[in-house]
Design a protein around this motif. Structure first.
Motif, PDB file in Angstrom:
ATOM      1  N   ILE A 165      -0.822   3.595   2.950  1.00 51.98           N
ATOM      2  CA  ILE A 165      -0.246   2.252   3.027  1.00 51.98           C
ATOM      3  C   ILE A 165      -0.159   1.538   1.686  1.00 51.98           C
ATOM      4  O   ILE A 165       0.622   0.604   1.523  1.00 51.98           O
ATOM      5  N   HIS A 166      -0.952   1.978   0.685  1.00 51.44           N
ATOM      6  CA  HIS A 166      -0.885   1.322  -0.632  1.00 51.44           C
ATOM      7  C   HIS A 166       0.336   1.764  -1.423  1.00 51.44           C
ATOM      8  O   HIS A 166       0.646   1.175  -2.463  1.00 51.44           O
ATOM      9  N   SER A 167       1.025   2.800  -0.954  1.00 45.72           N
ATOM     10  CA  SER A 167       2.069   3.448  -1.750  1.00 45.72           C
ATOM     11  C   SER A 167       3.289   2.559  -1.908  1.00 45.72           C
ATOM     12  O   SER A 167       3.618   1.732  -1.063  1.00 45.72           O
ATOM     13  N   TYR A 168       3.989   2.787  -3.018  1.00 49.18           N
ATOM     14  CA  TYR A 168       5.256   2.118  -3.273  1.00 49.18           C
ATOM     15  C   TYR A 168       6.409   2.944  -2.708  1.00 49.18           C
ATOM     16  O   TYR A 168       6.370   4.172  -2.673  1.00 49.18           O
ATOM     17  N   ARG A 203      13.982  -3.232  -6.154  1.00 47.02           N
ATOM     18  CA  ARG A 203      12.614  -3.730  -6.042  1.00 47.02           C
ATOM     19  C   ARG A 203      11.761  -2.717  -5.287  1.00 47.02           C
ATOM     20  O   ARG A 203      12.239  -2.047  -4.364  1.00 47.02           O
ATOM     21  N   THR A 204      10.496  -2.602  -5.669  1.00 53.28           N
ATOM     22  CA  THR A 204       9.567  -1.764  -4.923  1.00 53.28           C
ATOM     23  C   THR A 204       8.871  -2.591  -3.854  1.00 53.28           C
ATOM     24  O   THR A 204       8.691  -3.802  -3.984  1.00 53.28           O
ATOM     25  N   ASN A 205       8.488  -1.903  -2.786  1.00 49.21           N
ATOM     26  CA  ASN A 205       7.686  -2.516  -1.728  1.00 49.21           C
ATOM     27  C   ASN A 205       6.524  -1.597  -1.406  1.00 49.21           C
ATOM     28  O   ASN A 205       6.652  -0.377  -1.464  1.00 49.21           O
ATOM     29  N   TYR A 206       5.383  -2.188  -1.043  1.00 50.41           N
ATOM     30  CA  TYR A 206       4.308  -1.388  -0.474  1.00 50.41           C
ATOM     31  C   TYR A 206       4.735  -0.937   0.921  1.00 50.41           C
ATOM     32  O   TYR A 206       5.400  -1.677   1.646  1.00 50.41           O
ATOM     33  N   LEU A 207       4.338   0.262   1.301  1.00 54.33           N
ATOM     34  CA  LEU A 207       4.628   0.704   2.660  1.00 54.33           C
ATOM     35  C   LEU A 207       4.033  -0.253   3.686  1.00 54.33           C
ATOM     36  O   LEU A 207       4.616  -0.479   4.751  1.00 54.33           O
ATOM     37  N   SER A 208       2.894  -0.845   3.365  1.00 58.49           N
ATOM     38  CA  SER A 208       2.242  -1.779   4.292  1.00 58.49           C
ATOM     39  C   SER A 208       3.038  -3.060   4.483  1.00 58.49           C
ATOM     40  O   SER A 208       2.827  -3.790   5.452  1.00 58.49           O
ATOM     41  N   VAL A 227      14.811  -0.683   8.346  1.00 60.60           N
ATOM     42  CA  VAL A 227      13.585  -0.252   9.018  1.00 60.60           C
ATOM     43  C   VAL A 227      13.588  -0.796  10.439  1.00 60.60           C
ATOM     44  O   VAL A 227      13.870  -1.981  10.675  1.00 60.60           O
ATOM     45  N   GLY A 228      13.302   0.073  11.398  1.00 60.90           N
ATOM     46  CA  GLY A 228      13.186  -0.365  12.785  1.00 60.90           C
ATOM     47  C   GLY A 228      11.751  -0.573  13.207  1.00 60.90           C
ATOM     48  O   GLY A 228      11.460  -1.405  14.071  1.00 60.90           O
ATOM     49  N   ARG A 229      10.850   0.176  12.592  1.00 61.38           N
ATOM     50  CA  ARG A 229       9.434   0.106  12.968  1.00 61.38           C
ATOM     51  C   ARG A 229       8.634   0.834  11.896  1.00 61.38           C
ATOM     52  O   ARG A 229       9.108   1.795  11.282  1.00 61.38           O
ATOM     53  N   VAL A 230       7.424   0.394  11.664  1.00 65.54           N
ATOM     54  CA  VAL A 230       6.485   1.123  10.806  1.00 65.54           C
ATOM     55  C   VAL A 230       5.227   1.395  11.622  1.00 65.54           C
ATOM     56  O   VAL A 230       4.614   0.471  12.172  1.00 65.54           O
ATOM     57  N   LYS A 231       4.855   2.670  11.740  1.00 66.12           N
ATOM     58  CA  LYS A 231       3.648   3.068  12.471  1.00 66.12           C
ATOM     59  C   LYS A 231       2.534   3.327  11.465  1.00 66.12           C
ATOM     60  O   LYS A 231       2.650   4.224  10.620  1.00 66.12           O
ATOM     61  N   ILE A 232       1.477   2.555  11.537  1.00 67.67           N
ATOM     62  CA  ILE A 232       0.325   2.720  10.647  1.00 67.67           C
ATOM     63  C   ILE A 232      -0.853   3.188  11.489  1.00 67.67           C
ATOM     64  O   ILE A 232      -1.252   2.524  12.448  1.00 67.67           O
ATOM     65  N   GLU A 233      -1.389   4.353  11.129  1.00 66.62           N
ATOM     66  CA  GLU A 233      -2.491   4.951  11.882  1.00 66.62           C
ATOM     67  C   GLU A 233      -3.475   5.606  10.921  1.00 66.62           C
ATOM     68  O   GLU A 233      -3.106   6.007   9.812  1.00 66.62           O
ATOM     69  N   SER A 234      -4.724   5.714  11.342  1.00 66.50           N
ATOM     70  CA  SER A 234      -5.752   6.369  10.528  1.00 66.50           C
ATOM     71  C   SER A 234      -5.604   7.881  10.655  1.00 66.50           C
ATOM     72  O   SER A 234      -5.556   8.422  11.766  1.00 66.50           O
ATOM     73  N   ARG A 235      -5.542   8.544   9.508  1.00 68.92           N
ATOM     74  CA  ARG A 235      -5.379   9.990   9.472  1.00 68.92           C
ATOM     75  C   ARG A 235      -6.107  10.551   8.247  1.00 68.92           C
ATOM     76  O   ARG A 235      -6.317   9.825   7.259  1.00 68.92           O
ATOM     77  N   PRO A 236      -6.477  11.835   8.249  1.00 70.24           N
ATOM     78  CA  PRO A 236      -6.950  12.461   7.008  1.00 70.24           C
ATOM     79  C   PRO A 236      -5.830  12.433   5.965  1.00 70.24           C
ATOM     80  O   PRO A 236      -4.645  12.571   6.313  1.00 70.24           O
ATOM     81  N   LEU A 237      -6.188  12.266   4.713  1.00 72.98           N
ATOM     82  CA  LEU A 237      -5.197  12.113   3.651  1.00 72.98           C
ATOM     83  C   LEU A 237      -5.320  13.213   2.604  1.00 72.98           C
ATOM     84  O   LEU A 237      -6.413  13.735   2.347  1.00 72.98           O
TER      85      LEU A 237
END
Length: 367
Positions: free
Chosen positions: A254-257, A264-269, A291-301
């Motif tokens: 989520i911190h990624s650009y 302009r850049t945006n954070y994924l979050s 963008v229609g939706r952003v799914k943010i979930e906890s996963r191994p990285l």
């Protein structure tokens, strides 16, 4: 390039401020029924005279384009023969099938067609755009506000060639010009060599679901820093155990650009329904997608480090799973968990530093 014109006939006491703002914003045309409003405009702005409901003046002064209503002023072709020093456009108010056919004919034959649609539906505009698709002239459609202008620019994907809008306040001309900038510049992709990968534990990742289909060689650029991004492919390619989702990019932590509108850049979050992101193919060709939706979930990285031939670096942290993929040279689809040092991926290395997402020439170190 889409054209943005402002109509100053009804703006009142704020006219001077609105005109100056429009010039500064790069608006391409100013329309008035008073030649005095056009006299001091710079040569970078088209000066459009539209004496709607009034007779034509004896001379056209500084006007570059004179828009006429054939019912009152005569046909543009006839007027052009008598006044070769200016260009003429045709005004059509579309209220029924007959006037819609007039607008289609104007779009096919006139250099400039100024269109006013009385009904809120955009179906008549779609018909005119389709009828004039192979013509050389320009369709300029009247919009009531910036929100409608954005819709007009996107009708039938092609959109109207331009929009005429009467600003209600200072700031509207700038917003109109921004709405007209529907294209995003292409980017120069480079081959990056993977130098290291590492499992970095749990975190939140974002899947970016868009309101469009991606191509097989298309995705979005994602990176841990604003000066180094890797091209993440959409879920267009078949995967075991799950259907393809060609509207989705499993993009990164989520911190990624990523690149949005206006370079302009945006954070994924930061991305939400209605946000704009820049889709990029393997040749660096770009387009804005919604963008229609952003799914943010906890996963191994998984962390991927890569380097360009000139020594500049990029880092990408994404979901630690085989089905999450990036693109390599020639459109090769690479499973992220199988990447190893020496492998090549496609990336983008902007030169500018960033402040609140905007490119700026200042010292900034990201690590």
């Amino acid at each position: 390039m889409k054209l943005s014109w402002i109509d100053v006939r009804t703006v009142g006491s704020a006219k001077d401020a609105i005109v100056q703002e429009a010039i500064h914003a790069g608006v391409e045309g100013v329309l008035s029924d008073d030649l005095a409003d056009l006299e001091n405009l710079p040569p970078t702005v088209r000066k459009i005279l539209f004496p709607q409901g009034k007779p034509l003046p004896e001379g056209f002064g500084a006007a570059d384009i004179v828009v006429v209503d054939p019912r009152k002023h005569g046909e543009p072709a006839e007027l052009a023969g008598r006044h070769p020093e200016v260009e003429f456009g045709r005004f059509t108010e579309i209220v029924d099938a007959e006037t819609l056919e007039d607008a289609c004919r104007s779009g096919r034959t006139e250099k400039w067609s100024l269109l006013l649609f009385r009904d809120p539906t955009k179906i008549p505009l779609e018909i005119v755009i389709a009828a004039a698709a192979r013509a050389q002239g320009s369709l300029i459609t009247v919009a009531q506000d910036v929100e409608e202008a954005e819709i007009i620019f996107g009708v039938l994907e092609l959109g109207s060639d331009g929009v005429l809008m009467a600003p209600a306040r200072v700031g509207d001309a700038t917003a109109l010009k921004r709405a007209a900038e529907t294209d995003v510049p292409d980017v120069r992709l480079v081959e990056l060599e993977v130098t290291a990968t590492a499992h970095v534990g749990m975190g939140e990742r974002a899947c970016v679901d868009t309101a469009t289909y991606f191509g097989e060689d298309e995705g979005i650029l994602v990176g841990s820093t604003s000066k180094g991004m890797i091209l993440c492919v959409s879920e267009t390619h078949p995967l075991p155990y799950m259907p393809t989702r060609p509207f989705r990019v499993n993009a990164g932590a989520i911190h990624s650009y990523t690149l949005g509108a206006g370079e302009r850049t945006n954070y994924l979050s930061e991305l939400t329904a209605g946000s704009k992101v820049t889709a990029v193919d393997i040749h660096g060709r770009t387009r804005l997608v919604t963008v229609g939706r952003v799914k943010i979930e906890s996963r191994p990285l998984l962390s991927i480090d890569a380097v360009a031939p000139d020594g500049r670096t990029a880092n990408l942290i994404l979901q630690d799973d085989w089905h999450v993929r990036v693109l390599g040279p020639g459109g090769a689809v690479l499973n992220s968990t199988e990447l190893k040092p020496g492998d090549k991926v496609l990336g983008y290395l902007p030169e500018e530093d960033r402040h609140v997402g905007y490119p700026i020439a200042e010292f900034c170190r990201e690590q």
